[in-house]
Each structure stands twice: as structure tokens, then as C-alpha cells.
Design a protein around this motif. Structure first.
Motif, PDB file in Angstrom:
ATOM      1  N   PRO A 152       0.815  -1.212   0.000  1.00 34.12           N
ATOM      2  CA  PRO A 152       0.000   0.000   0.000  1.00 34.12           C
ATOM      3  C   PRO A 152       0.853   1.268   0.000  1.00 34.12           C
ATOM      4  N   ILE A 153       0.397   2.246  -0.742  1.00 33.28           N
ATOM      5  CA  ILE A 153       1.179   3.471  -0.922  1.00 33.28           C
ATOM      6  C   ILE A 153       1.451   4.166   0.413  1.00 33.28           C
ATOM      7  N   ARG A 154       0.492   4.061   1.342  1.00 36.10           N
ATOM      8  CA  ARG A 154       0.756   4.757   2.615  1.00 36.10           C
ATOM      9  C   ARG A 154       1.897   4.082   3.374  1.00 36.10           C
ATOM     10  N   ASP A 155       2.039   2.758   3.210  1.00 29.19           N
ATOM     11  CA  ASP A 155       3.183   2.071   3.831  1.00 29.19           C
ATOM     12  C   ASP A 155       4.481   2.475   3.139  1.00 29.19           C
ATOM     13  N   SER A 156       4.424   2.558   1.809  1.00 24.80           N
ATOM     14  CA  SER A 156       5.648   2.941   1.073  1.00 24.80           C
ATOM     15  C   SER A 156       6.104   4.330   1.488  1.00 24.80           C
ATOM     16  N   ARG A 157       5.139   5.244   1.651  1.00 23.22           N
ATOM     17  CA  ARG A 157       5.532   6.605   2.078  1.00 23.22           C
ATOM     18  C   ARG A 157       6.220   6.549   3.441  1.00 23.22           C
ATOM     19  N   ASP A 158       5.621   5.791   4.365  1.00 24.78           N
ATOM     20  CA  ASP A 158       6.235   5.683   5.699  1.00 24.78           C
ATOM     21  C   ASP A 158       7.650   5.111   5.600  1.00 24.78           C
ATOM     22  N   GLU A 159       7.799   4.075   4.774  1.00 23.74           N
ATOM     23  CA  GLU A 159       9.099   3.397   4.708  1.00 23.74           C
ATOM     24  C   GLU A 159      10.160   4.298   4.071  1.00 23.74           C
ATOM     25  N   VAL A 160       9.771   5.035   3.031  1.00 23.90           N
ATOM     26  CA  VAL A 160      10.759   5.915   2.386  1.00 23.90           C
ATOM     27  C   VAL A 160      11.147   7.035   3.359  1.00 23.90           C
ATOM     28  N   GLY A 161      10.161   7.555   4.098  1.00 19.34           N
ATOM     29  CA  GLY A 161      10.466   8.569   5.124  1.00 19.34           C
ATOM     30  C   GLY A 161      11.396   7.990   6.184  1.00 19.34           C
ATOM     31  N   ALA A 162      11.144   6.736   6.579  1.00 17.53           N
ATOM     32  CA  ALA A 162      11.995   6.104   7.602  1.00 17.53           C
ATOM     33  C   ALA A 162      13.398   5.849   7.063  1.00 17.53           C
ATOM     34  N   ALA A 163      13.512   5.613   5.759  1.00 21.04           N
ATOM     35  CA  ALA A 163      14.849   5.426   5.170  1.00 21.04           C
ATOM     36  C   ALA A 163      15.636   6.737   5.280  1.00 21.04           C
ATOM     37  N   ALA A 164      14.960   7.862   5.023  1.00 25.29           N
ATOM     38  CA  ALA A 164      15.632   9.163   5.175  1.00 25.29           C
ATOM     39  C   ALA A 164      16.038   9.359   6.635  1.00 25.29           C
ATOM     40  N   ASP A 165      15.143   9.021   7.562  1.00 19.00           N
ATOM     41  CA  ASP A 165      15.477   9.137   8.996  1.00 19.00           C
ATOM     42  C   ASP A 165      16.727   8.318   9.323  1.00 19.00           C
ATOM     43  N   CYS A 166      16.813   7.140   8.710  1.00 19.94           N
ATOM     44  CA  CYS A 166      17.923   6.230   8.997  1.00 19.94           C
ATOM     45  C   CYS A 166      19.257   6.849   8.533  1.00 19.94           C
ATOM     46  N   PHE A 167      19.280   7.435   7.337  1.00 20.41           N
ATOM     47  CA  PHE A 167      20.511   8.104   6.879  1.00 20.41           C
ATOM     48  C   PHE A 167      20.860   9.260   7.811  1.00 20.41           C
ATOM     49  N   GLU A 168      19.841   9.968   8.284  1.00 22.82           N
ATOM     50  CA  GLU A 168      20.107  11.093   9.190  1.00 22.82           C
ATOM     51  C   GLU A 168      20.670  10.596  10.527  1.00 22.82           C
ATOM     52  N   TYR A 169      20.079   9.516  11.031  1.00 21.60           N
ATOM     53  CA  TYR A 169      20.535   8.961  12.316  1.00 21.60           C
ATOM     54  C   TYR A 169      22.022   8.611  12.225  1.00 21.60           C
ATOM     55  N   TYR A 170      22.403   7.909  11.135  1.00 23.39           N
ATOM     56  CA  TYR A 170      23.808   7.481  11.048  1.00 23.39           C
ATOM     57  C   TYR A 170      24.739   8.636  10.684  1.00 23.39           C
ATOM     58  N   ALA A 171      24.203   9.667  10.017  1.00 20.07           N
ATOM     59  CA  ALA A 171      25.021  10.866   9.816  1.00 20.07           C
ATOM     60  C   ALA A 171      25.369  11.449  11.191  1.00 20.07           C
ATOM     61  N   GLY A 172      24.371  11.494  12.070  1.00 20.49           N
ATOM     62  CA  GLY A 172      24.589  12.016  13.424  1.00 20.49           C
ATOM     63  C   GLY A 172      25.470  11.114  14.263  1.00 20.49           C
ATOM     64  N   ALA A 173      25.487   9.814  13.923  1.00 20.83           N
ATOM     65  CA  ALA A 173      26.274   8.860  14.724  1.00 20.83           C
ATOM     66  C   ALA A 173      27.763   8.937  14.397  1.00 20.83           C
TER      67      ALA A 173
END
Ligand code: NAD
Length: 433
Positions: A48-69
């Protein structure tokens, strides 16, 4: 190219704020293209598209988290007996192959790619053959972010050729794999000759334990998507519900009612909760398990049919199925079905709930529902899974470790734990003698 970039290129030698800046840029560019990437992901997987949106947003969060790490990746000083100074350095491994499955292609690439890049490795990403498209978009994003040549490489192709050659290649130092347990075993064999580091996120048969003092409405309502989300093709799917015998019938009725209310259909419709399965053969496999469960003595309480709605004619749709009166030893309760099928199993008391839960070759995640805090802690400590949620079904937090016991895997992704999957530890001793 990945080896050359690691040996000769700037990436492993960048100063930490420079490398962090690339990861922050990747996160920003993913967010800018979120709608496009989410649409491709839905076309890729059928989710479902709403899941894909959440997952792509979470992928961006993940890159940000490790940038901060990145500035927090450091070693220790150790008071050794010999006169001198002893300290450790955390260094990148080299070329890391990221082999990901078809059920969460984009987010799995981020879970592995972000910490691997943050720690200074170069990567080769191999998506599953059903779902190459969003991985290619991640490649475009990395290029647009200015990541140096050879640092991020993407190879599409079948696991038996492209995947296997990465797993055996002498210049690959580490394999980070998510997929089936049997494939994980093959990868360990292939990696053995060159003693590669291997981390594995594998299959699951996750329990959902409902005690008689639980909030049954909340448990039934939220647990439906915990097993039927992504059409049940989720390693964390809560596919075995263990329900105290006193509330078994009440819970089952509530759960079946919620299951019948799920909106199954076109994944591009923002209201859709359950889309099609990945392929016709996957649907056949799941239908086979539903028949098997009935032959083993379970009762099909709802679902299990191919929907007749004309909107579902093109795609491997299947109505989510609930199998009641299941015994934990049945094959449907032991094998990973990887489709929208819940097995509901009664239990008598806390000890039996724990015993049945642990009677599984898997140990990825699980949930338990109770209002008794003492019981929640006791049971959480006795259950052999890498991830456990109390009074909810959430398995994943970017900041916290994720991974499995037993045949569910080796290593922990996410959080600061993931950094150790992608680094070597070097011990340096400087004599003052
Ligand atoms: P799969 O094992 O068939 O494939 C996963 C990846 O491995 C694909 O890219 C595939 O091409 C590749 N591959 C296949 N054979 C290979 C080989 N011999 N050598 C190297 N690579 C090879 O898995 P799948 O069907 O894509 O995904 C579903 C499975 O993944 C389920 O078992 C599910 O539980 C598991 N999974 C686990 C997690 C977790 O975090 N534990 C998350 C998602 C999915």
C-alpha cells in the motif's frame, strides 16, 4: 570499483563531518523525492502506498541517524598491565555487500547502507530480482548527493548468480544479508572460504501473546495489521497468536471482525491496508498452507479466498486468513508462511505461554499483552526473541537494536549496535618503556 574506491578513493579517509554531510544530503534528497520513490516502491512490491511513504520517510530518517552517529564512532583506552598506552580504533571493513529481499527493498537498503557508509566502507547493493527499481533510485540519490565514484554500487540480478558471486568474492569483506533462513545458510557456506564477516536477518514466526487481563479491543484491533500488513510478507509478522483460554473466543471474534474490515485492494489507493502478494507463485504457496492447516485440523475462521472484486483481478490478492484451533506443533504454526495467515493457539497459564512461544526454530520478534507489569517483565525475560513489544506490536525503532535469536539471524542492525557490524577493531599499544 568498490575495492578501488576503498583502497584509493577519499571515502574511508574523509574527516567525520565531511562524511556526515554526504549522509545528511542523501536523507534530504530522499525526502525531496519521497512521493516518486514511494510510488516506485508500491509498483515494485505491491505494498500500500501509505506504507511505502512511511518506509521511504523512515529510510531518510535512517541516513540522518547514522550521519549524526559518525562523530560517536570511537574506541576505548584500556589500562593494560604493561607500561604504556593501549587504545582501540574502529576502522571500516572494506567492501561490504548488501543483499536485500523483496518485501522491504528500500528501507532494508537504508538499514544496511547508512551504517556501512557512515563507518567508511564502500558498498555493493544487490536488490531481489522482483524488486530492483527502488534500489536504482537510491543509486541516483547517492550520485546526486555527490558521493564519490565506486562508493555506492548497485548490481541487479538473480540471487543464484549476482548474489552468490558477491557472497563468495574474495574482495568482499563482509556480507550484510536479509532474506530467508535457507538463503542465509547458503551465504554462510559461500562466505566461508574467504572468512567473510556475515550478518544475517532471517525468517521468523513471531508470537503475539494475549493474556486474560489484556485490553482485548486494543490487542485485536492493532494485531490484525501486525500480521496482515505487507500482505503478511514481513519477517516480524505476528503470525502465531497465543491466547489465554479464558478469553480465546472473545479475542477470536474481535480479531475476525477486524480482519473482515481490512481494506484489501489497489495498493495505489491511499485507503488500502492490504495489497496483493508479490507473485502468483507466492499466493499458491500461501493457499497451500491454508489447505494444509485445515488438513492438520485447524478451522478456517475467515478469509483465505481470492477476492472476487474486479478491482483485484490483476494481482495476486488473497483475503487475510485466520486459522483457529491450531496446535503449536502443526506445520502451519512452525513454518514461515510469509503471507496473510494467522494461527490462533490457546494456552492455560504463563508457563505454557512461554513454553509454546519458545517452541520454534525462529526467534525474531514478538508481542505480549497484559496489564500486569510484573508478568510483562517476567515473560519478556523468558522469551527467546531478539525483539519484544509489550502492549503494542512495534518491532522497529531506528535508535534500538533489531535482530534475531536462533535461526532468525546473526547480529543486530539499527541503533549504535549496527556500527559494530561494519567495523573492525584495531588494538594499538604504545610502549612508554
Ligand atoms: P531470499 O532469501 O529469497 O532473497 C533475499 C536476497 O538474497 C535477494 O536479493 C536474493 O536475490 C538473494 N539471494 C538468493 N539466493 C542467493 C544466494 N545463493 N547467494 C546470495 N544471494 C542470494 O528472500 P526473499 O524471498 O527476498 O525475502 C523473504 C525472506 O526474508 C523471508 O524469509 C523473511 O522472513 C526474510 N526477511 C527477514 C527480515 C529480518 O530482518 N529478519 C526482514 C525482511 C525479510
Amino acid at each position: 570499483a568498490a575495492h578501488r574506491a576503498f583502497e584509493e578513493g577519499p571515502w574511508p579517509r574523509l574527516r567525520s563531518p565531511e562524511r556526515a554531510r554526504f549522509l545528511f544530503t542523501i536523507a534530504r534528497l530522499i525526502r525531496e523525492r519521497l512521493e516518486e520513490i514511494a510510488t516506485v516502491e508500491t509498483q515494485n512490491v505491491g505494498k500500500p502506498i501509505r506504507d511505502s511513504r512511511d518506509e521511504v520517510g523512515a529510510a531518510a530518517d535512517c541516513f540522518e541517524y547514522y550521519a549524526g552517529a559518525i562523530p560517536r564512532i570511537f574506541g576505548e583506552t584500556i589500562p593494560v598491565a604493561s607500561p604504556g598506552l593501549d587504545f582501540t580504533l574502529r576502522e571500516p571493513i572494506g567492501v561490504v555487500a548488501l543483499i536485500v529481499p523483496w518485501n522491504f527493498p528500500f528501507i532494508m537498503a537504508a538499514w544496511k547502507g547508512a551504517p556501512a557508509l557512515a563507518t567508511g566502507n564502500t558498498v555493493i547493493l544487490k536488490p531481489a530480482s522482483y524488486t530492483p527499481l527502488s534500489a536504482l533510485l537510491l543509486g541516483e540519490v547517492c550520485q546526486a548527493a555527490g558521493v564519490p565514484p565506486g562508493v555506492v554500487n548497485i548490481i541487479t540480478g538473480p540471487g543464484s548468480t549476482a548474489g552468490a558471486s558477491l557472497a563468495g568474492h574474495p574482495l568482499v569483506g563482509k556480507i550484510a544479508f536479509t532474506g530467508e533462513t535457507d538463503t542465509g545458510k547458503q551465504i554462510m557456506h559461500l562466505a566461508a572460504d574467504s572468512i567473510k564477516k556475515v550478518s544475517l536477518e532471517l525468517g521468523g514466526k513471531s508470537p503475539n501473546i494475549i493474556f486474560d487481563d489484556a485490553d482485548l479491543d486494543e490487542a485485536a484491533n492493532t494485531s490484525a495489521l501486525a500480521v496482515f500488513g505487507n500482505a503478511g510478507q514481513d519477517c516480524c509478522a505476528r503470525s502465531r497468536a497465543f491466547v489465554h483460554q479464558r478469553v480465546y473466543d472473545v479475542f477470536l471474534d474481535k480479531f475476525v471482525a477486524r480482519t473482515r474490515s481490512l481494506k484489501v485492494g489497489d495498493p495505489m489507493d491511499p485507503e488500502t491496508e492490504v495489497g496483493p502478494l508479490i507473485s502468483p507463485s507466492q499466493r499458491e504457496r500461501v493457499l497451500g498452507y491454508i489447505r494444509l492447516g485445515q488438513e492438520e485440523g485447524a478451522r478456517l475462521a475467515c478469509g483465505g479466498d481470492i477476492p472476487t472484486d474486479p478491482g483485484c483481478a490483476r494481482g495476486s490478492y488473497l483475503l487475510p486468513a485466520v486459522l483457529a484451533n491450531v496446535q503449536n506443533r502443526m506445520r502451519v504454526a512452525q513454518e514461515e508462511i510469509f503471507g496473510p495467515v494467522l494461527c490462533v493457539i490457546p494456552f492455560r497459564d504463563e508457563d505454557e505461554a512461554v513454553r509454546l512461544t519458545n517452541e520454534s526454530i525462529y526467534g525474531l520478534s514478538g508481542s505480549l499483552w497484559t496489564r500486569d507489569i510484573g508478568r510483562a517483565i517476567r515473560v519478556a525475560k523468558r522469551i527467546r526473541t531478539g525483539v519484544l513489544s509489550v502492549n503494542c506490536n512495534r518491532s522497529v525503532h531506528i535508535e534500538a537494536p533489531f535482530g534475531g535469536y536462533k535461526l532468525s539471524g546473526i547480529g543486530r542492525e539499527l541503533g549504535m549496535h549496527a556500527l559494530s557490524l561494519y567495523t573492525e577493531v584495531k588494538n594499538v599499544f604504545i610502549s612508554t618503556g
